[in-house]
Design a protein around this motif. Sequence first.
Motif, PDB file in Angstrom:
ATOM      1  N   LEU A 187       2.040   5.159  -9.732  1.00  0.00           N
ATOM      2  CA  LEU A 187       3.166   4.250  -9.480  1.00  0.00           C
ATOM      3  C   LEU A 187       4.026   4.757  -8.331  1.00  0.00           C
ATOM      4  CD1 LEU A 187       4.600   3.136 -12.944  1.00  0.00           C
ATOM      5  CD2 LEU A 187       3.928   1.648 -11.071  1.00  0.00           C
ATOM      6  N   GLU A 188       4.346   6.041  -8.398  1.00  0.00           N
ATOM      7  CA  GLU A 188       5.194   6.648  -7.371  1.00  0.00           C
ATOM      8  C   GLU A 188       4.509   6.589  -5.999  1.00  0.00           C
ATOM      9  OE1 GLU A 188       8.133   7.848  -7.052  1.00  0.00           O
ATOM     10  OE2 GLU A 188       7.897   8.948  -5.153  1.00  0.00           O
ATOM     11  N   LEU A 189       3.236   6.940  -5.983  1.00  0.00           N
ATOM     12  CA  LEU A 189       2.540   6.984  -4.698  1.00  0.00           C
ATOM     13  C   LEU A 189       2.272   5.579  -4.144  1.00  0.00           C
ATOM     14  CD1 LEU A 189       0.086   9.979  -5.221  1.00  0.00           C
ATOM     15  CD2 LEU A 189       2.276   9.930  -4.021  1.00  0.00           C
ATOM     16  N   HIS A 190       2.033   4.629  -5.029  1.00  0.00           N
ATOM     17  CA  HIS A 190       1.856   3.254  -4.550  1.00  0.00           C
ATOM     18  C   HIS A 190       3.160   2.738  -3.949  1.00  0.00           C
ATOM     19  CE1 HIS A 190      -1.967   2.014  -7.009  1.00  0.00           C
ATOM     20  NE2 HIS A 190      -2.187   2.980  -6.153  1.00  0.00           N
ATOM     21  N   GLN A 191       4.276   3.154  -4.536  1.00  0.00           N
ATOM     22  CA  GLN A 191       5.562   2.721  -3.973  1.00  0.00           C
ATOM     23  C   GLN A 191       5.753   3.303  -2.580  1.00  0.00           C
ATOM     24  OE1 GLN A 191       8.391   3.579  -7.061  1.00  0.00           O
ATOM     25  NE2 GLN A 191       7.781   1.740  -8.173  1.00  0.00           N
ATOM     26  N   ARG A 192       5.380   4.582  -2.435  1.00  0.00           N
ATOM     27  CA  ARG A 192       5.483   5.188  -1.104  1.00  0.00           C
ATOM     28  C   ARG A 192       4.527   4.486  -0.142  1.00  0.00           C
ATOM     29  NH1 ARG A 192       5.299  11.693  -2.437  1.00  0.00           N
ATOM     30  NH2 ARG A 192       6.647  11.605  -4.253  1.00  0.00           N
ATOM     31  N   ARG A 194       3.532   1.407  -0.279  1.00  0.00           N
ATOM     32  CA  ARG A 194       4.050   0.081   0.047  1.00  0.00           C
ATOM     33  C   ARG A 194       5.120   0.172   1.127  1.00  0.00           C
ATOM     34  NH1 ARG A 194       5.712  -3.567  -4.935  1.00  0.00           N
ATOM     35  NH2 ARG A 194       6.662  -1.601  -5.427  1.00  0.00           N
ATOM     36  N   LYS A 195       5.925   1.223   1.016  1.00  0.00           N
ATOM     37  CA  LYS A 195       6.973   1.399   2.033  1.00  0.00           C
ATOM     38  C   LYS A 195       6.353   1.631   3.399  1.00  0.00           C
ATOM     39  CE  LYS A 195      10.596   3.140  -0.944  1.00  0.00           C
ATOM     40  NZ  LYS A 195      11.018   4.376  -1.609  1.00  0.00           N
ATOM     41  N   GLY A 196       5.219   2.302   3.414  1.00  0.00           N
ATOM     42  CA  GLY A 196       4.573   2.627   4.687  1.00  0.00           C
ATOM     43  C   GLY A 196       3.694   1.511   5.220  1.00  0.00           C
ATOM     44  N   ALA A 197       3.476   0.477   4.387  1.00  0.00           N
ATOM     45  CA  ALA A 197       2.573  -0.593   4.819  1.00  0.00           C
ATOM     46  C   ALA A 197       3.223  -1.409   5.925  1.00  0.00           C
ATOM     47  CB  ALA A 197       2.231  -1.502   3.647  1.00  0.00           C
ATOM     48  N   SER A 198       2.406  -1.922   6.792  1.00  0.00           N
ATOM     49  CA  SER A 198       2.954  -2.737   7.867  1.00  0.00           C
ATOM     50  C   SER A 198       3.472  -4.048   7.295  1.00  0.00           C
ATOM     51  CB  SER A 198       1.867  -3.020   8.898  1.00  0.00           C
ATOM     52  OG  SER A 198       0.904  -3.869   8.334  1.00  0.00           O
ATOM     53  N   GLU A 199       4.453  -4.606   7.952  1.00  0.00           N
ATOM     54  CA  GLU A 199       5.027  -5.859   7.469  1.00  0.00           C
ATOM     55  C   GLU A 199       4.066  -7.025   7.657  1.00  0.00           C
ATOM     56  OE1 GLU A 199       9.121  -4.428   9.375  1.00  0.00           O
ATOM     57  OE2 GLU A 199       8.886  -6.589   9.209  1.00  0.00           O
ATOM     58  N   GLY A 200       3.157  -6.871   8.616  1.00  0.00           N
ATOM     59  CA  GLY A 200       2.342  -8.004   9.009  1.00  0.00           C
ATOM     60  C   GLY A 200       1.319  -8.469   8.006  1.00  0.00           C
ATOM     61  N   GLY A 201       0.726  -7.559   7.267  1.00  0.00           N
ATOM     62  CA  GLY A 201      -0.368  -8.041   6.446  1.00  0.00           C
ATOM     63  C   GLY A 201      -0.658  -7.177   5.246  1.00  0.00           C
ATOM     64  N   ALA A 202       0.350  -6.537   4.695  1.00  0.00           N
ATOM     65  CA  ALA A 202       0.172  -5.694   3.516  1.00  0.00           C
ATOM     66  C   ALA A 202      -0.944  -4.679   3.739  1.00  0.00           C
ATOM     67  CB  ALA A 202      -0.129  -6.527   2.282  1.00  0.00           C
ATOM     68  N   ARG A 203      -1.063  -4.224   4.967  1.00  0.00           N
ATOM     69  CA  ARG A 203      -2.118  -3.272   5.262  1.00  0.00           C
ATOM     70  C   ARG A 203      -1.547  -1.863   5.225  1.00  0.00           C
ATOM     71  NH1 ARG A 203      -6.001  -3.543  10.483  1.00  0.00           N
ATOM     72  NH2 ARG A 203      -6.692  -1.415  10.469  1.00  0.00           N
ATOM     73  N   PRO A 204      -2.071  -1.005   4.371  1.00  0.00           N
ATOM     74  CA  PRO A 204      -1.505   0.320   4.273  1.00  0.00           C
ATOM     75  C   PRO A 204      -1.700   1.113   5.567  1.00  0.00           C
ATOM     76  CG  PRO A 204      -3.448   0.112   2.859  1.00  0.00           C
ATOM     77  CD  PRO A 204      -3.212  -1.216   3.484  1.00  0.00           C
ATOM     78  N   GLU A 205      -0.775   1.940   5.850  1.00  0.00           N
ATOM     79  CA  GLU A 205      -0.879   2.798   7.022  1.00  0.00           C
ATOM     80  C   GLU A 205      -1.984   3.817   6.784  1.00  0.00           C
ATOM     81  OE1 GLU A 205      -0.998   4.287  10.230  1.00  0.00           O
ATOM     82  OE2 GLU A 205       0.680   2.891  10.138  1.00  0.00           O
ATOM     83  N   MET A 206      -2.963   3.835   7.649  1.00  0.00           N
ATOM     84  CA  MET A 206      -4.111   4.697   7.412  1.00  0.00           C
ATOM     85  C   MET A 206      -4.131   5.888   8.374  1.00  0.00           C
ATOM     86  SD  MET A 206      -5.642   3.293   4.869  1.00  0.00           S
ATOM     87  CE  MET A 206      -7.385   3.660   4.803  1.00  0.00           C
ATOM     88  N   GLY A 207      -2.980   6.196   8.952  1.00  0.00           N
ATOM     89  CA  GLY A 207      -2.931   7.319   9.866  1.00  0.00           C
ATOM     90  C   GLY A 207      -3.068   8.639   9.137  1.00  0.00           C
TER      91      GLY A 207
ATOM     92  N   GLY C  48       3.283  -2.479 -10.443  1.00  0.00           N
ATOM     93  CA  GLY C  48       4.182  -2.345  -9.296  1.00  0.00           C
ATOM     94  C   GLY C  48       3.521  -2.244  -7.942  1.00  0.00           C
ATOM     95  N   TYR C  49       2.281  -2.647  -7.825  1.00  0.00           N
ATOM     96  CA  TYR C  49       1.612  -2.527  -6.537  1.00  0.00           C
ATOM     97  C   TYR C  49       0.694  -3.708  -6.378  1.00  0.00           C
ATOM     98  CZ  TYR C  49      -1.258  -0.576  -2.827  1.00  0.00           C
ATOM     99  OH  TYR C  49      -1.926  -0.375  -1.652  1.00  0.00           O
ATOM    100  N   SER C  50       0.856  -4.396  -5.293  1.00  0.00           N
ATOM    101  CA  SER C  50       0.023  -5.574  -5.095  1.00  0.00           C
ATOM    102  C   SER C  50      -1.429  -5.175  -4.901  1.00  0.00           C
ATOM    103  CB  SER C  50       0.513  -6.335  -3.869  1.00  0.00           C
ATOM    104  OG  SER C  50      -0.450  -7.288  -3.530  1.00  0.00           O
ATOM    105  N   MET C  51      -2.268  -5.745  -5.713  1.00  0.00           N
ATOM    106  CA  MET C  51      -3.700  -5.474  -5.569  1.00  0.00           C
ATOM    107  C   MET C  51      -4.356  -6.532  -4.704  1.00  0.00           C
ATOM    108  SD  MET C  51      -4.616  -2.735  -7.186  1.00  0.00           S
ATOM    109  CE  MET C  51      -6.372  -3.026  -7.380  1.00  0.00           C
TER     110      MET C  51
END
Lengths: 298, 283, 100
Positions: A187-192, A194-207, C48-51
Motif C-alpha cells: 500500500l505504502e509503495l503503491h502510493q509512492r 502513484r505520486k511518481g506516475a506521470s499525469e498523462g496516462g497513469a504510467r509509472p515512472e520507470m527510471g 488504494g492503487y489503480s490496477m
Amino acid sequence: MSGMSLETMQRRMLAAVMQPLTPEDTMRERNEAGERMADVAAEFVAPNDRLTAFERLEIYNRQYWFRLLGALGEDFPALRRVLGSRRFDALAVAYLKEHPSRSFTLRNLGRELVGWMRKHPEYLGRRKRLALDVARVEWACVEAFDNGELAPLTAEEIGDLHGGSRLGLQAHLQLLELDFPADDVVLELHQRERKGASEGGARPEMGEMKPEALDVERRRTWLAVHRADGSLYYRRITKEEYQTLTALGRGLGLGEALGAGFRRSRIGPAERPAALQEWFAHWAGLSWLTKPEIEERA
Amino acid sequence: MAGNRFNANQDHGVGVGLRIPHYDHIFREKPAVDWFEIISENYMVDGGRPLAMLDRIMEQYRVVQHGVSMYFGSAQAADLEHLRKLKRLVKRTGTPWLSDHLCWGSVDGTYSHDLLPLPYTWEAVEKTAARIREVQDFLEIPVAVENVSSYAAYTQSEMTEWEFLNEVVERADCGILLDVNNIYVSSVNHDFDPMEYVNAVPAERVAQMHIAGHSKYEKYILDTHDHPVIDPVWALYARAVDRCGPTPTLLEWDDRIPSFDEVWAEARKAERYLVAAQEVGAR
Amino acid sequence: MKKQLNALMLSAALAGLAVGTHVAQAQPVTQDSAKVTTAKGAGVRYAGYSMDKEKHACKGQNSCKGNGGCKSGDNGCAGKNSCKGKGGCATDGSKPPKAA
C-alpha cells in the motif's frame, strides 16, 4: 535465407529477438551458441543504406525487452521499489529468459514469478522474504483484479448444506499467508508509485531507482485480496479463517474444513461457534463462498 | 457513410481508440464520438473492472474490436483458447467487424508481443491467407487485416509489401484495415513511394483506416502513436479516401496520451476528407 | 463431546452464512455500499492503487525502460547509451518530449 522455411526463419528470428540485451541495452555481439549476431541477422534481414542487418534486428530485440520489462514492472511496482531498479531488472531478465510469455496476453506474464523467485533467492537482495511476500501480494492483486465473478450461494442452496457439503471460493479471492505485513508495504509503495506516475496516462515512472528504505518487522500475516464493485481490497484475516477458507478451497467438506480451520488454534472450543458465525457472515456478505466448481460442471 | 461487405456495410464515421485515461471524461461529458475502437486483448479477461467499463461504454457507443496478438502470419496453428476467448468478446461487444495485423509474433507457443513483419514470399502468402480464413470462419464476422509499420526487410522477399497484402487478402477474401501512418513509416524505413502503395490497394476491400503519429529518429521512424498526425500522412489519407470513398476512420494515440479533447480534435480533422469524398460520391 | 462441538460449529457456520447472504442480497453492491462499509469495519482496506492497465497496444516501443526515448545523436536509437538513467530524452531529434 534462401531455402529457409517460414517456420524456421520465425524460430531463428524469435530466438534472436528474445536474447537478453547488453548492460547498455544493445544487442549482444554473439548469441549463447557463440554465433556472431551480425551473421545471424544477415541470414534473413536485409540491410539498407542507413542500417545494417544487425541494427535492424536490434530494433526488435530492444522493443521486445522494453515492452516485456515494462509490462512486468507495471505488475510489480512495489517489488521494484523493494529491490531497486537495477536488481529488479536483473531479476526480470533472468525470469523472462526462463519463463518467456506463453500466453497471447501480457496479463499473464508474471504468473510464474513467485515460484521462480523461490528457486532463485540470489536475485532477491538482502530482504529476500519481504521481496517474496511483496511479489505475492502484487500478483494476488493481478488475479483479483480481473478474475471471474462466480455467483454467490443462494439462501436456498444454504438451506441444503450439511457437514459433508463442499463449497467453492470466489474466483477473484486470493488467500495469502505471509511472513511480513506485506499489504502495508505494498500500500505504502503503491502510493509512492502513484505520486511518481506521470499525469498523462497513469504510467509509472520507470527510471532508475534505489531500493526503498523500509521499516517493517517480520510478523506472520494472513491476508485476503479480493474485489468488490470493481475495486481491490485487502482484508486481514486470522490464521483460523485462512485455514478454513483454504481447506474449503482444497475441496474438503464443510465439517472437515471447520476442523482444519482450528488446527493449532489458540481459540478455545467454547469461543469457536461464535467466531465461525461471524466469519461466515462476513464471507457470505462479500460473496466469497460459491457452489463448488466440480458440482457446477457436473 | 456507405459501407462494404468487409465492414458489414456499416456507416461508422470517425472514431478514436478507447483508452483508460479518458474513461472519466467520456462518462462525464459523453462526447459525440461516433465509435470507439477497443484493443481486444485488454478485455479478454474473465471479469472485473475492464469488462464493467466496457459495458458502460457500450451503453452509449458503438465499439469495434482491434486485436494485437492474432499473428495471422505465424507459421504454426492458431491458439484455440485465444480464439475461443476472442469469440466470447465478439459476442459481448457485437463488433460488426474485427481487425488484427498482417504480421507474425509467436513460435512454438512463445509470444513476442510485437508485430513482427513477414517476409513477402509466396509461402507466407499461402499460410497467412489460410490462417485468416480459419479465423474468419471461426469468428463468423468479417475480418480486416492491417498493414504494420516495419523496421526490417527480409533477404527472401519476392514481392513488394503492397503486392503481398493484395495477394493475401484476395486468397483469404478478407478486408483491409489500411493504416496510412504505417505506410508512411515503412516507406521511410524501406525507401519506397508511399503513394504507390496507397494507389495499389484494392479499394473495394478497405473496411477501415487508421491514422496516427510516430517518432522520427536519425536513421528510421518508429510507430509510437504518441504525436499528432503529420501532413504527409494526411496527404496519404486524402488519397486513400479519394480512392476508397468514405471509410470508417480511427485515430490511434497510445503513449503520452493527451486530454480526450485533444485526441478527439485531432481525429476530427479526418472529417473534412470524408465529407469531401461523400460529396464526390453524391454527384 | 467432540461430536457435539462439531455440530455446534457447523450450525454456527450455517447461521452466519444465512445472515451474510441475506445482508448481501438486501444491499446491492456499490463502491460505498453498506456491504463494503460493513466489510471495512471488519478490517477491509481499499487496496488504494489503480490496477487499470493497458498493456496491449500496437505501438512500437523504443523507450529506454520508460525514460522517453533516445537522442538521435546517439546513432538513432541504435546508439542507446545516453538513454539509461536519464529522464526525457528527445524523441524527434530536435524537440524535447511534451511534458507528460
